[in-house]
Design a protein around this motif. Sequence first.
Motif, mmCIF file in Angstrom:
data_model
loop_
_atom_site.group_PDB
_atom_site.id
_atom_site.type_symbol
_atom_site.label_atom_id
_atom_site.label_comp_id
_atom_site.label_asym_id
_atom_site.label_seq_id
_atom_site.Cartn_x
_atom_site.Cartn_y
_atom_site.Cartn_z
ATOM 1 N N ARG A 266 0.798 -1.223 0.000
ATOM 2 C CA ARG A 266 0.000 0.000 0.000
ATOM 3 C C ARG A 266 0.836 1.281 0.000
ATOM 4 O O ARG A 266 0.527 2.247 -0.692
ATOM 5 C CB ARG A 266 -0.943 -0.029 1.220
ATOM 6 N N THR A 267 1.911 1.327 0.784
ATOM 7 C CA THR A 267 2.663 2.577 0.952
ATOM 8 C C THR A 267 3.872 2.694 0.022
ATOM 9 O O THR A 267 4.666 3.617 0.149
ATOM 10 C CB THR A 267 3.155 2.728 2.403
ATOM 11 N N GLY A 268 4.011 1.761 -0.918
ATOM 12 C CA GLY A 268 5.158 1.805 -1.819
ATOM 13 C C GLY A 268 6.263 0.848 -1.432
ATOM 14 O O GLY A 268 7.285 0.754 -2.122
ATOM 15 N N LYS A 269 6.086 0.153 -0.329
ATOM 16 C CA LYS A 269 6.954 -0.940 0.095
ATOM 17 C C LYS A 269 6.044 -2.107 0.464
ATOM 18 O O LYS A 269 4.855 -1.920 0.714
ATOM 19 C CB LYS A 269 7.793 -0.551 1.324
ATOM 20 N N HIS A 275 10.180 1.610 5.127
ATOM 21 C CA HIS A 275 10.568 2.990 4.848
ATOM 22 C C HIS A 275 11.546 3.499 5.906
ATOM 23 O O HIS A 275 12.352 4.392 5.631
ATOM 24 C CB HIS A 275 9.339 3.907 4.818
ATOM 25 N N ALA A 344 4.187 -2.771 -5.446
ATOM 26 C CA ALA A 344 4.610 -1.832 -4.408
ATOM 27 C C ALA A 344 5.358 -0.659 -5.029
ATOM 28 O O ALA A 344 5.118 0.508 -4.690
ATOM 29 C CB ALA A 344 5.482 -2.542 -3.370
ATOM 30 N N ALA A 347 2.957 1.564 -6.732
ATOM 31 C CA ALA A 347 2.230 2.403 -5.781
ATOM 32 C C ALA A 347 3.068 3.604 -5.373
ATOM 33 O O ALA A 347 2.551 4.714 -5.206
ATOM 34 C CB ALA A 347 1.837 1.586 -4.553
ATOM 35 N N ALA A 348 4.378 3.404 -5.209
ATOM 36 C CA ALA A 348 5.268 4.502 -4.825
ATOM 37 C C ALA A 348 5.301 5.571 -5.906
ATOM 38 O O ALA A 348 5.132 6.775 -5.636
ATOM 39 C CB ALA A 348 6.669 3.968 -4.552
ATOM 40 N N GLY A 351 1.681 7.015 -6.636
ATOM 41 C CA GLY A 351 1.231 7.809 -5.505
ATOM 42 C C GLY A 351 1.871 9.180 -5.459
ATOM 43 O O GLY A 351 1.204 10.188 -5.160
ATOM 44 N N GLU A 352 3.172 9.256 -5.745
ATOM 45 C CA GLU A 352 3.851 10.551 -5.755
ATOM 46 C C GLU A 352 3.306 11.441 -6.868
ATOM 47 O O GLU A 352 3.099 12.641 -6.673
ATOM 48 C CB GLU A 352 5.361 10.346 -5.934
ATOM 49 N N GLY A 375 2.847 6.368 -0.935
ATOM 50 C CA GLY A 375 2.341 5.383 -1.870
ATOM 51 C C GLY A 375 0.924 5.747 -2.269
ATOM 52 O O GLY A 375 0.578 6.922 -2.445
ATOM 53 N N LEU A 426 -4.036 -0.747 -6.099
ATOM 54 C CA LEU A 426 -2.677 -0.553 -6.608
ATOM 55 C C LEU A 426 -2.627 -0.724 -8.124
ATOM 56 O O LEU A 426 -1.651 -0.336 -8.769
ATOM 57 C CB LEU A 426 -1.708 -1.529 -5.940
#
Length: 450
Positions: A266-269, A275, A344, A347-348, A351-352, A375, A426
Amino acid sequence: MSTSNKKLKERLKAVESRHVTLISDDFPVFWESAQGSVVRDVDGKKYLDLTSAFAVSSLGHRAPAIQKAIVAQSHKMWHGMGDVHPNSVKVELLEELARICPGKLGVSILSSSGAEAVESALKTARLFTGKPGVIAFRGAYHGLSYGTLGLTDRAEFSAPFRDQIPSISVHMPYPDSLRGPKEEECLERLEKFLKNPSPQPSPDGRGRSEATGEGGLRFGAVLVEPVQGRGGIRIPSPLFLKELRRITRSHGLLLIADEIMTGIGRTGKTFAVEHSGIVPDLLCVGKALANGFPLSACVGTPEVMSAWPSSDGEAIHTSTFLGNPLGCAMALASLKELRSKNLAAKAATLGEWWKRELMEEIGGHPRVGEIRGLGLMVGIEFVTDKKSLAPDPQWTGRVVTQALKRGLIVLSGGSCRNVLTLTPALTISKAELQKATRLLKETLYGTAIV
């Protein structure tokens, strides 16, 4: 029998406890089908889903790989005897969890819901440390079961049941990028408390002490969300978790990471703790783990999990549906998709890009206090004005309603209910996110400010 939204509201009102579903002129819409990020209701209207159904369907609704796994497993069996005569797919999932979790995390307890996974962690911490107390954080959401209710920092949830909730927790400040406190202040407060525990007010504000200092409640664990989800997408800097890891070690406390919402890309990892480069003692995962099947896990290090006694045929912590083969097969397929499609990392990057897009299009709106994200976990906090930064839950509620009318499914969150919490699949496309931004902009500027 009619299945229109209007008729279904009346039918639901007659048979479901009235506290569960908000029923109004505008809510709810009843879903008929869903594919990818698009939902169709029983009246035939289409919606773009920016929630992935509570951050569960991270591969998109009715993802082909998950559907294939369900069908294949259903031809073999869909229920077994998880803690007596397990199925082989349960072993495969446990092995995969051990492979993807950071550090030495590799021994798991499976369950059905996020709250159950947290309860598994609480019991594990009690067995390992011999201490019942748990330090949680303001704004935290860890579930609504009796085992987790005292750790969830929302008085509206806990107040009616306060006299039944065990007094095992205190809530310390959590970083807030908009209003403070900052990470350093939160960490300083925590260390000061650990050196000299003092009475803390309970979450319902009645002033009852949760810790009594010398001779009182002893603390064995710290429970933290790397990013607070229902707390309003509050995102601390990597410093916070790094220092939290140091503090817990120096005071002999276990660190429990609640990754029910943040885990599985979800958060890019794969996990949000990555992180910060730290490894907790226990990690809880759920929601997107099986992309739609009720399945969760508490994963710990071998050392910490060794606190549990060996089974003598009667497990002291288990459940009927532990390691359900359908859920395990879906989870394996989900984790395979996450890895093979590098979701992942997607998503990173996506998301950015989306956060910048949102800032450009709606960041200047007078009610937007802050847009933050990690993300594909984004929060838009609404305020009465940018000078006072006072939360505006009423206006946020109107935005949610007006967005729904425009075909956009969003949720409000945060302790004051003034944050749009956006957790799209995602697999969502850039074009769909551009459409979502346009609809959000139309909604914000088309909603009367009163």
